[in-house]
Design a protein around this motif. Structure first.
Motif, PDB file in Angstrom:
ATOM      1  N   THR A   7      -0.300  -2.614 -12.523  1.00  0.00           N
ATOM      2  CA  THR A   7      -0.964  -1.313 -12.426  1.00  0.00           C
ATOM      3  C   THR A   7      -1.820  -1.266 -11.164  1.00  0.00           C
ATOM      4  N   LEU A   8      -2.507  -2.359 -10.857  1.00  0.00           N
ATOM      5  CA  LEU A   8      -3.299  -2.445  -9.629  1.00  0.00           C
ATOM      6  C   LEU A   8      -2.403  -2.276  -8.404  1.00  0.00           C
ATOM      7  N   GLN A   9      -1.264  -2.919  -8.406  1.00  0.00           N
ATOM      8  CA  GLN A   9      -0.334  -2.794  -7.285  1.00  0.00           C
ATOM      9  C   GLN A   9       0.120  -1.337  -7.127  1.00  0.00           C
ATOM     10  N   LYS A  10       0.486  -0.719  -8.222  1.00  0.00           N
ATOM     11  CA  LYS A  10       0.975   0.662  -8.181  1.00  0.00           C
ATOM     12  C   LYS A  10      -0.084   1.616  -7.631  1.00  0.00           C
ATOM     13  N   ILE A  11      -1.295   1.511  -8.141  1.00  0.00           N
ATOM     14  CA  ILE A  11      -2.351   2.434  -7.697  1.00  0.00           C
ATOM     15  C   ILE A  11      -2.769   2.121  -6.255  1.00  0.00           C
ATOM     16  N   SER A  12      -2.699   0.862  -5.855  1.00  0.00           N
ATOM     17  CA  SER A  12      -3.011   0.491  -4.467  1.00  0.00           C
ATOM     18  C   SER A  12      -2.024   1.137  -3.507  1.00  0.00           C
ATOM     19  N   ILE A  13      -0.765   1.014  -3.816  1.00  0.00           N
ATOM     20  CA  ILE A  13       0.279   1.599  -2.964  1.00  0.00           C
ATOM     21  C   ILE A  13       0.155   3.121  -2.944  1.00  0.00           C
ATOM     22  N   GLU A  14      -0.054   3.714  -4.095  1.00  0.00           N
ATOM     23  CA  GLU A  14      -0.184   5.175  -4.190  1.00  0.00           C
ATOM     24  C   GLU A  14      -1.362   5.692  -3.357  1.00  0.00           C
ATOM     25  N   ASN A  72       1.923 -11.446  -5.748  1.00  0.00           N
ATOM     26  CA  ASN A  72       1.329 -12.781  -5.651  1.00  0.00           C
ATOM     27  C   ASN A  72      -0.023 -12.736  -4.951  1.00  0.00           C
ATOM     28  N   LYS A  73      -0.129 -11.921  -3.913  1.00  0.00           N
ATOM     29  CA  LYS A  73      -1.395 -11.784  -3.185  1.00  0.00           C
ATOM     30  C   LYS A  73      -2.463 -11.151  -4.088  1.00  0.00           C
ATOM     31  N   LEU A  74      -2.096 -10.080  -4.777  1.00  0.00           N
ATOM     32  CA  LEU A  74      -3.054  -9.431  -5.679  1.00  0.00           C
ATOM     33  C   LEU A  74      -3.472 -10.356  -6.818  1.00  0.00           C
ATOM     34  N   THR A  75      -2.537 -11.140  -7.329  1.00  0.00           N
ATOM     35  CA  THR A  75      -2.856 -12.094  -8.390  1.00  0.00           C
ATOM     36  C   THR A  75      -3.853 -13.131  -7.888  1.00  0.00           C
ATOM     37  N   ALA A  76      -3.625 -13.645  -6.684  1.00  0.00           N
ATOM     38  CA  ALA A  76      -4.560 -14.614  -6.101  1.00  0.00           C
ATOM     39  C   ALA A  76      -5.942 -13.989  -5.913  1.00  0.00           C
ATOM     40  N   GLU A  77      -5.990 -12.742  -5.462  1.00  0.00           N
ATOM     41  CA  GLU A  77      -7.277 -12.061  -5.281  1.00  0.00           C
ATOM     42  C   GLU A  77      -7.982 -11.849  -6.628  1.00  0.00           C
ATOM     43  N   ASN A 129       0.512   6.639  10.256  1.00  0.00           N
ATOM     44  CA  ASN A 129       1.363   5.470  10.475  1.00  0.00           C
ATOM     45  C   ASN A 129       2.831   5.878  10.446  1.00  0.00           C
ATOM     46  N   SER A 130       3.649   5.103  11.134  1.00  0.00           N
ATOM     47  CA  SER A 130       5.086   5.326  11.017  1.00  0.00           C
ATOM     48  C   SER A 130       5.521   4.865   9.626  1.00  0.00           C
ATOM     49  N   ALA A 131       6.640   5.371   9.181  1.00  0.00           N
ATOM     50  CA  ALA A 131       7.150   4.997   7.858  1.00  0.00           C
ATOM     51  C   ALA A 131       7.373   3.490   7.781  1.00  0.00           C
ATOM     52  N   GLN A 132       7.888   2.891   8.852  1.00  0.00           N
ATOM     53  CA  GLN A 132       8.142   1.451   8.859  1.00  0.00           C
ATOM     54  C   GLN A 132       6.846   0.645   8.835  1.00  0.00           C
ATOM     55  N   ASP A 133       5.867   1.050   9.648  1.00  0.00           N
ATOM     56  CA  ASP A 133       4.581   0.344   9.654  1.00  0.00           C
ATOM     57  C   ASP A 133       3.916   0.412   8.283  1.00  0.00           C
ATOM     58  N   LEU A 134       3.975   1.587   7.666  1.00  0.00           N
ATOM     59  CA  LEU A 134       3.378   1.753   6.347  1.00  0.00           C
ATOM     60  C   LEU A 134       4.082   0.866   5.328  1.00  0.00           C
ATOM     61  N   ALA A 135       5.398   0.882   5.344  1.00  0.00           N
ATOM     62  CA  ALA A 135       6.177   0.060   4.401  1.00  0.00           C
ATOM     63  C   ALA A 135       5.878  -1.424   4.588  1.00  0.00           C
ATOM     64  N   ASP A 136       5.803  -1.865   5.841  1.00  0.00           N
ATOM     65  CA  ASP A 136       5.500  -3.272   6.122  1.00  0.00           C
ATOM     66  C   ASP A 136       4.123  -3.651   5.607  1.00  0.00           C
ATOM     67  N   TYR A 137       3.141  -2.790   5.854  1.00  0.00           N
ATOM     68  CA  TYR A 137       1.776  -3.070   5.395  1.00  0.00           C
ATOM     69  C   TYR A 137       1.716  -3.127   3.869  1.00  0.00           C
ATOM     70  N   LEU A 138       2.304  -2.145   3.205  1.00  0.00           N
ATOM     71  CA  LEU A 138       2.254  -2.090   1.747  1.00  0.00           C
ATOM     72  C   LEU A 138       2.909  -3.322   1.124  1.00  0.00           C
ATOM     73  N   LYS A 139       4.012  -3.759   1.707  1.00  0.00           N
ATOM     74  CA  LYS A 139       4.728  -4.927   1.193  1.00  0.00           C
ATOM     75  C   LYS A 139       3.856  -6.180   1.281  1.00  0.00           C
TER      76      LYS A 139
END
Length: 137
Positions: free
Chosen positions: A15-22, A48-53, A32-42
């Motif tokens: 849920t945190l991941q979903k709301i973060s991306i949204e 795994n990163k959110l779980t570690a945080e 941002n360009s669509a590609q830059d945004l997609a790269d950043y969001l990924k």
């Protein structure tokens, strides 16, 4: 309207991941360009990163609800988990993310006040807000 705060658990990481991306996409997609945004969001919102945080004792996440509807979240950091070392014994407000449908209801102010309370409870001598320079709102 009732505003409530709830600490986010590992069980809520998706849920945190979903709301973060949204919320990030809604705020910054036009700058941002669509590609830059997609790269950043990924990268930024990888599970795994959110779980570690979430497992980091120096980072805390809180969902905010408006009348029992998930409206956004707050992320704060202490000590070495801060994105920059601005001051000793500081608390960083890294994210105040509000879903578009819930903006203009005082939730940002509410989360800021809650962060101040957290800083006081942790006996922090300063608090700072990290903001991207292109976050015009």
């Amino acid at each position: 309207m009732t505003k409530t705060l709830k600490r986010i658990t590992i069980a809520e990481v998706e849920t945190l991941q979903k709301i973060s991306i949204e919320t990030f996409s809604d705020t910054f997609k036009d700058q941002n360009s669509a590609q830059d945004l997609a790269d950043y969001l990924k990268t930024a919102y990888d599970l795994n990163k959110l779980t570690a945080e979430l497992n980091d004792p120096n980072s805390q996440f809180y969902f905010v609800y408006l009348d029992d509807q998930l409206a956004g979240y707050l992320k704060v950091n202490l000590n070495e988990s801060q994105s920059e070392q601005v001051a000793p014994n500081a608390l960083e407000i890294e994210r105040i993310y509000i879903r578009s449908a819930f903006k203009r209801h005082g939730l940002g102010r509410f989360l800021f006040q809650e962060a101040l309370k957290l800083a006081q409870a942790k006996n922090c001598s300063s608090i700072w807000l990290g903001v991207w320079e292109k976050n015009y709102p």
